[in-house]
Design a protein around this motif. Structure first.
Motif, PDB file in Angstrom:
ATOM      1  N   ALA A  97      19.281  49.297  51.415  1.00  0.00           N
ATOM      2  CA  ALA A  97      20.064  50.339  52.078  1.00  0.00           C
ATOM      3  C   ALA A  97      21.107  50.882  51.101  1.00  0.00           C
ATOM      4  O   ALA A  97      21.668  50.147  50.289  1.00  0.00           O
ATOM      5  CB  ALA A  97      20.737  49.777  53.321  1.00  0.00           C
ATOM      6  N   THR A  98      21.374  52.172  51.187  1.00  0.00           N
ATOM      7  CA  THR A  98      22.312  52.819  50.265  1.00  0.00           C
ATOM      8  C   THR A  98      23.395  53.563  51.033  1.00  0.00           C
ATOM      9  O   THR A  98      23.279  53.804  52.241  1.00  0.00           O
ATOM     10  CB  THR A  98      21.579  53.822  49.354  1.00  0.00           C
ATOM     11  N   ASN A  99      24.435  53.953  50.301  1.00  0.00           N
ATOM     12  CA  ASN A  99      25.462  54.804  50.896  1.00  0.00           C
ATOM     13  C   ASN A  99      25.040  56.264  50.758  1.00  0.00           C
ATOM     14  O   ASN A  99      23.916  56.570  50.340  1.00  0.00           O
ATOM     15  CB  ASN A  99      26.828  54.541  50.250  1.00  0.00           C
ATOM     16  N   ALA A 100      25.941  57.184  51.082  1.00  0.00           N
ATOM     17  CA  ALA A 100      25.599  58.608  51.066  1.00  0.00           C
ATOM     18  C   ALA A 100      25.276  59.109  49.665  1.00  0.00           C
ATOM     19  O   ALA A 100      24.581  60.117  49.505  1.00  0.00           O
ATOM     20  CB  ALA A 100      26.750  59.424  51.654  1.00  0.00           C
ATOM     21  N   LYS A 101      25.739  58.402  48.632  1.00  0.00           N
ATOM     22  CA  LYS A 101      25.483  58.820  47.255  1.00  0.00           C
ATOM     23  C   LYS A 101      24.249  58.153  46.651  1.00  0.00           C
ATOM     24  O   LYS A 101      23.962  58.329  45.476  1.00  0.00           O
ATOM     25  CB  LYS A 101      26.712  58.529  46.389  1.00  0.00           C
ATOM     26  N   GLY A 102      23.544  57.375  47.461  1.00  0.00           N
ATOM     27  CA  GLY A 102      22.326  56.739  46.972  1.00  0.00           C
ATOM     28  C   GLY A 102      22.548  55.434  46.232  1.00  0.00           C
ATOM     29  O   GLY A 102      21.622  54.913  45.609  1.00  0.00           O
ATOM     30  N   ILE A 103      23.754  54.876  46.317  1.00  0.00           N
ATOM     31  CA  ILE A 103      24.048  53.604  45.645  1.00  0.00           C
ATOM     32  C   ILE A 103      23.753  52.459  46.616  1.00  0.00           C
ATOM     33  O   ILE A 103      24.274  52.456  47.735  1.00  0.00           O
ATOM     34  CB  ILE A 103      25.518  53.539  45.200  1.00  0.00           C
ATOM     35  N   PRO A 104      22.932  51.487  46.235  1.00  0.00           N
ATOM     36  CA  PRO A 104      22.673  50.352  47.138  1.00  0.00           C
ATOM     37  C   PRO A 104      23.965  49.663  47.544  1.00  0.00           C
ATOM     38  O   PRO A 104      24.843  49.413  46.715  1.00  0.00           O
ATOM     39  CB  PRO A 104      21.786  49.435  46.283  1.00  0.00           C
ATOM     40  N   GLU A 105      24.065  49.372  48.817  1.00  0.00           N
ATOM     41  CA  GLU A 105      25.292  48.761  49.342  1.00  0.00           C
ATOM     42  C   GLU A 105      25.562  47.400  48.713  1.00  0.00           C
ATOM     43  O   GLU A 105      26.719  46.962  48.645  1.00  0.00           O
ATOM     44  CB  GLU A 105      25.195  48.639  50.856  1.00  0.00           C
ATOM     45  N   VAL A 106      24.531  46.727  48.255  1.00  0.00           N
ATOM     46  CA  VAL A 106      24.722  45.421  47.631  1.00  0.00           C
ATOM     47  C   VAL A 106      25.581  45.531  46.371  1.00  0.00           C
ATOM     48  O   VAL A 106      26.276  44.573  46.001  1.00  0.00           O
ATOM     49  CB  VAL A 106      23.351  44.781  47.319  1.00  0.00           C
ATOM     50  N   LEU A 107      25.561  46.694  45.713  1.00  0.00           N
ATOM     51  CA  LEU A 107      26.346  46.866  44.486  1.00  0.00           C
ATOM     52  C   LEU A 107      27.776  47.322  44.752  1.00  0.00           C
ATOM     53  O   LEU A 107      28.576  47.418  43.820  1.00  0.00           O
ATOM     54  CB  LEU A 107      25.667  47.892  43.570  1.00  0.00           C
ATOM     55  N   LEU A 108      28.101  47.584  45.994  1.00  0.00           N
ATOM     56  CA  LEU A 108      29.437  48.074  46.309  1.00  0.00           C
ATOM     57  C   LEU A 108      30.447  46.948  46.472  1.00  0.00           C
ATOM     58  O   LEU A 108      31.649  47.200  46.530  1.00  0.00           O
ATOM     59  CB  LEU A 108      29.401  48.923  47.586  1.00  0.00           C
ATOM     60  N   LYS A 109      29.974  45.714  46.555  1.00  0.00           N
ATOM     61  CA  LYS A 109      30.887  44.565  46.628  1.00  0.00           C
ATOM     62  C   LYS A 109      31.362  44.222  45.218  1.00  0.00           C
ATOM     63  O   LYS A 109      30.590  44.262  44.263  1.00  0.00           O
ATOM     64  CB  LYS A 109      30.204  43.371  47.274  1.00  0.00           C
ATOM     65  N   ARG A 110      32.626  43.888  45.131  1.00  0.00           N
ATOM     66  CA  ARG A 110      33.211  43.603  43.823  1.00  0.00           C
ATOM     67  C   ARG A 110      32.570  42.369  43.194  1.00  0.00           C
ATOM     68  O   ARG A 110      32.164  42.390  42.034  1.00  0.00           O
ATOM     69  CB  ARG A 110      34.724  43.407  43.968  1.00  0.00           C
ATOM     70  N   THR A 111      32.516  41.285  43.955  1.00  0.00           N
ATOM     71  CA  THR A 111      31.878  40.042  43.514  1.00  0.00           C
ATOM     72  C   THR A 111      31.034  39.505  44.659  1.00  0.00           C
ATOM     73  O   THR A 111      31.083  40.021  45.775  1.00  0.00           O
ATOM     74  CB  THR A 111      32.929  38.996  43.078  1.00  0.00           C
ATOM     75  N   ASN A 112      30.280  38.440  44.393  1.00  0.00           N
ATOM     76  CA  ASN A 112      29.417  37.836  45.414  1.00  0.00           C
ATOM     77  C   ASN A 112      28.556  38.903  46.092  1.00  0.00           C
ATOM     78  O   ASN A 112      28.640  39.142  47.299  1.00  0.00           O
ATOM     79  CB  ASN A 112      30.243  37.082  46.454  1.00  0.00           C
ATOM     80  N   LEU A 113      27.750  39.561  45.288  1.00  0.00           N
ATOM     81  CA  LEU A 113      26.975  40.691  45.781  1.00  0.00           C
ATOM     82  C   LEU A 113      26.047  40.285  46.911  1.00  0.00           C
ATOM     83  O   LEU A 113      25.324  39.294  46.823  1.00  0.00           O
ATOM     84  CB  LEU A 113      26.138  41.288  44.625  1.00  0.00           C
ATOM     85  N   THR A 114      26.051  41.070  47.962  1.00  0.00           N
ATOM     86  CA  THR A 114      25.113  40.913  49.070  1.00  0.00           C
ATOM     87  C   THR A 114      25.121  42.208  49.875  1.00  0.00           C
ATOM     88  O   THR A 114      26.141  42.904  49.933  1.00  0.00           O
ATOM     89  CB  THR A 114      25.481  39.727  49.977  1.00  0.00           C
ATOM     90  N   GLY A 115      23.972  42.540  50.455  1.00  0.00           N
ATOM     91  CA  GLY A 115      23.884  43.772  51.214  1.00  0.00           C
ATOM     92  C   GLY A 115      22.551  43.862  51.932  1.00  0.00           C
ATOM     93  O   GLY A 115      21.618  43.097  51.640  1.00  0.00           O
ATOM     94  N   PRO A 116      22.406  44.785  52.875  1.00  0.00           N
ATOM     95  CA  PRO A 116      21.185  44.881  53.668  1.00  0.00           C
ATOM     96  C   PRO A 116      20.100  45.699  52.975  1.00  0.00           C
ATOM     97  O   PRO A 116      20.384  46.530  52.105  1.00  0.00           O
ATOM     98  CB  PRO A 116      21.673  45.587  54.938  1.00  0.00           C
ATOM     99  N   ASP A 117      18.858  45.445  53.392  1.00  0.00           N
ATOM    100  CA  ASP A 117      17.775  46.343  53.008  1.00  0.00           C
ATOM    101  C   ASP A 117      17.556  47.328  54.150  1.00  0.00           C
ATOM    102  O   ASP A 117      18.308  47.332  55.131  1.00  0.00           O
ATOM    103  CB  ASP A 117      16.497  45.571  52.657  1.00  0.00           C
ATOM    104  N   VAL A 118      16.538  48.163  54.063  1.00  0.00           N
ATOM    105  CA  VAL A 118      16.372  49.235  55.051  1.00  0.00           C
ATOM    106  C   VAL A 118      15.940  48.730  56.418  1.00  0.00           C
ATOM    107  O   VAL A 118      16.026  49.475  57.398  1.00  0.00           O
ATOM    108  CB  VAL A 118      15.362  50.278  54.533  1.00  0.00           C
ATOM    109  N   VAL A 119      15.492  47.481  56.504  1.00  0.00           N
ATOM    110  CA  VAL A 119      15.111  46.945  57.814  1.00  0.00           C
ATOM    111  C   VAL A 119      16.155  45.978  58.350  1.00  0.00           C
ATOM    112  O   VAL A 119      15.957  45.348  59.383  1.00  0.00           O
ATOM    113  CB  VAL A 119      13.722  46.258  57.747  1.00  0.00           C
ATOM    114  N   GLY A 120      17.288  45.830  57.649  1.00  0.00           N
ATOM    115  CA  GLY A 120      18.392  45.031  58.153  1.00  0.00           C
ATOM    116  C   GLY A 120      18.494  43.622  57.623  1.00  0.00           C
ATOM    117  O   GLY A 120      19.429  42.898  57.971  1.00  0.00           O
ATOM    118  N   ASN A 121      17.555  43.199  56.769  1.00  0.00           N
ATOM    119  CA  ASN A 121      17.639  41.862  56.190  1.00  0.00           C
ATOM    120  C   ASN A 121      18.707  41.831  55.094  1.00  0.00           C
ATOM    121  O   ASN A 121      18.864  42.797  54.340  1.00  0.00           O
ATOM    122  CB  ASN A 121      16.295  41.449  55.592  1.00  0.00           C
ATOM    123  N   ALA A 122      19.420  40.725  55.001  1.00  0.00           N
ATOM    124  CA  ALA A 122      20.427  40.577  53.949  1.00  0.00           C
ATOM    125  C   ALA A 122      19.747  40.191  52.642  1.00  0.00           C
ATOM    126  O   ALA A 122      18.860  39.335  52.619  1.00  0.00           O
ATOM    127  CB  ALA A 122      21.454  39.527  54.337  1.00  0.00           C
TER     128      ALA A 122
END
Length: 214
Positions: A97-122
């Motif tokens: 999953a990405t934000n409005a600019k197309g950046i995956p949400e997993v990369l938006l965390k400063r450290t301890n990267l984690t984020g959802p995919d398009v079906v909601g899995n972490a």
């Protein structure tokens, strides 16, 4: 009396000239300050461009590393390894999953990267970040542009973004068609997203996409 009057006249003229000289000096001083500020702004802009270029160059190290993972000796080079997530290689078999600019949400965390995919899995990548020069840290994730895990041939073209074959495109139209394609599977598309953390809390994001037959 006439002689005295003539002797006092030049003193009055010298006062006017002095006033004009002071005004000219003020104008020249203001112009000099403006030129110095313009030079400082130009040098500052040039320095920022060079700094950004350096961060981009170091970010390309992650793209090169991700490409090596898909080679025969890489973690994702063997047949079937791209069918499921491989956090140690920062790889997600499902599109992230990405934000409005197309950046995956997993990369938006400063450290301890984690984020959802398009079906909601972490998804939590565990690969070691790349340490660049000058206090630069490069983090990246790879995701397959599909909505499910499993082999691309099993998911089908309706569940993945893929490279259309010549039989699936009409003249002048390179978009994917809704009609089923040939039985030979076209390569799925993979995306590499990179975040470069530099000094003074600076960040640069890069993305690249490529295909690899499964």
């Amino acid at each position: 009396m006439n002689t005295l009057s003539k002797m006092h006249a030049p003193a009055s003229e010298r006062g006017v000239v002095l006033l004009f000289c002071l005004i000219i000096l003020v104008v020249l001083l203001a112009g000099g300050v403006a030129v110095m500020r313009s030079m400082d702004t130009t040098l500052f802009g040039a320095g920022n461009l060079a700094f950004k270029r350096d961060l981009i160059n170091q970010g390309e190290l992650a793209i090169a590393k991700a490409m090596r993972e898909f080679q025969t000796s890489g973690a994702l080079g063997a047949t079937g390894t791209t069918s499921s997530n491989l956090p140690a290689a920062n790889y997600s078999a499902i599109q992230l999953a990405t934000n409005a600019k197309g950046i995956p949400e997993v990369l938006l965390k400063r450290t301890n990267l984690t984020g959802p995919d398009v079906v909601g899995n972490a998804f939590t990548p565990t690969g070691t970040p790349i340490t660049g020069s000058g206090g630069v840290t490069v983090r990246y994730v790879i995701d397959r542009m599909c909505n499910a895990t499993g082999a691309f041939s099993s998911i089908g073209k309706s569940g993945c973004v893929y490279t259309p074959s010549k039989t699936e495109t009409s003249s002048g139209d390179q978009s994917q068609l809704a009609t089923p394609g040939p039985s030979i599977p076209s390569p799925p598309i993979y995306r590499v997203s990179v975040r470069v953390d530099g000094p003074r809390d600076t960040q640069v994001f890069l993305q690249a996409s490529f295909t690899k037959p499964e």
